[in-house]
Scaffold this active site. Structure first.
Site, PDB file in Angstrom:
ATOM      1  N   ASP A 178     -13.545  -0.013   9.836  1.00 37.92           N
ATOM      2  CA  ASP A 178     -12.294   0.687   9.546  1.00 37.92           C
ATOM      3  C   ASP A 178     -12.081   1.711  10.656  1.00 37.92           C
ATOM      4  O   ASP A 178     -12.826   2.697  10.743  1.00 37.92           O
ATOM      5  CB  ASP A 178     -12.360   1.403   8.192  1.00 37.92           C
ATOM      6  CG  ASP A 178     -12.142   0.445   7.017  1.00 37.92           C
ATOM      7  OD1 ASP A 178     -12.276  -0.775   7.220  1.00 37.92           O
ATOM      8  OD2 ASP A 178     -11.861   0.925   5.905  1.00 37.92           O
ATOM      9  N   LYS A 237      -4.486  -0.401   7.107  1.00 39.24           N
ATOM     10  CA  LYS A 237      -4.971   0.506   6.066  1.00 39.24           C
ATOM     11  C   LYS A 237      -4.108   1.764   6.032  1.00 39.24           C
ATOM     12  O   LYS A 237      -3.804   2.342   7.073  1.00 39.24           O
ATOM     13  CB  LYS A 237      -6.435   0.849   6.330  1.00 39.24           C
ATOM     14  CG  LYS A 237      -7.066   1.801   5.312  1.00 39.24           C
ATOM     15  CD  LYS A 237      -8.542   2.003   5.620  1.00 39.24           C
ATOM     16  CE  LYS A 237      -9.160   3.075   4.750  1.00 39.24           C
ATOM     17  NZ  LYS A 237     -10.596   3.294   5.056  1.00 39.24           N
ATOM     18  N   LYS A 248      -4.944  -2.638   3.121  1.00 35.87           N
ATOM     19  CA  LYS A 248      -5.878  -1.809   2.364  1.00 35.87           C
ATOM     20  C   LYS A 248      -5.210  -0.489   1.998  1.00 35.87           C
ATOM     21  O   LYS A 248      -4.830   0.286   2.872  1.00 35.87           O
ATOM     22  CB  LYS A 248      -7.155  -1.562   3.166  1.00 35.87           C
ATOM     23  CG  LYS A 248      -8.187  -0.701   2.420  1.00 35.87           C
ATOM     24  CD  LYS A 248      -9.489  -0.609   3.197  1.00 35.87           C
ATOM     25  CE  LYS A 248     -10.467   0.355   2.545  1.00 35.87           C
ATOM     26  NZ  LYS A 248     -11.750   0.447   3.288  1.00 35.87           N
TER      27      LYS A 248
END
EC number: 4.1.2.4
Length: 225
Positions: free
Chosen positions: A95, A156, A184
């Site tokens: 991430d 994300k 996400k």
């Protein structure tokens, strides 16, 4: 209550342990909880990877490391090194926080070059953290398009250290990506209703440190029905 039955939240959850003071005991608990509840992944700092890899070896839980977390303001070369080291340590997903300053300066080439080499060199699933609560509508769109061009597998919403995930932002990312990548939603997910709203808006992963609480809430709803 009917919606709660439509979605088993566990397969959506990236179970996070990202407090800077996270101990080895807390990391062990995070991994054990992910195994017990069958969460899709644990999300950890790179320094926690050796322990997590040992605990989860051979198990069906992805091991995600955060890169450039939480500010995204590290140099591109240091982010690349961090990502490559995390890969060597056993991460299966990354991430990566984008550089918001570069984006707001309009330096789109630099934003692209900040994340594309990580995607290319590691070969792992990369989720680009856009920190959408700090961006204008046009900046959100530009950031998403740059990350898509860079080859990320997920967009994300946020680190969870600022404004959390919103249904509107998830819908926007879903619209922009048109199913090309996962989405996400992360930050401030506290209730089953909120989690389901985000999934219905297009989220395919939920980043949260409250995964166990969400599962307990959902089971209580099921028992009441």
């Amino acid at each position: 209550m009917e919606k709660s039955r439509q979605f088993d939240l566990a397969p959506y959850i990236d179970h996070a342990a990202l407090d800077p003071a996270t101990t080895s005991e807390a990391i062990a608990a995070c991994c054990a909880q992910a195994l017990h509840h069958k969460f899709v992944a644990v999300c950890l700092y790179p320094s926690a990877l050796p322990q997590a890899v040992e605990l989860l070896r051979g198990k069906k839980v992805e091991i995600c490391a955060v890169i450039g977390f939480p500010s995204g303001a590290s140099t591109s070369s240091s982010k690349l090194y961090e990502a490559q080291e995390a890969t060597e340590l056993g991460a299966t997903e990354l991430d990566v926080v984008i550089n918001l300053g570069l984006l707001k300066d309009g330096n789109m080439e630099a934003v692209y070059n900040d994340i594309a080499p990580i995607v290319e060199s590691t070969g792992l699933t990369v989720k680009a953290i856009l920190e959408m609560g700090r961006l204008t509508e046009s900046e959100k769109r530009v950031a998403a398009e740059i990350c898509l061009d860079a080859g990320v597998q997920y967009l994300k919403t946020s680190t969870g250290w600022g404004k959390g995930a919103t249904v509107a932002d998830v819908r926007l990312l879903h619209q922009i990506s048109q199913g090309r990548v996962g989405i996400k939603a992360s930050g401030g997910i506290r209730t089953v209703e909120q989690a389901i709203d985000l999934i219905e808006a297009g989220a395919t992963r939920l980043g949260t440190s409250r995964g166990v609480d969400l599962i307990q809430q959902q089971r209580q709803l099921w028992e009441q029905s």
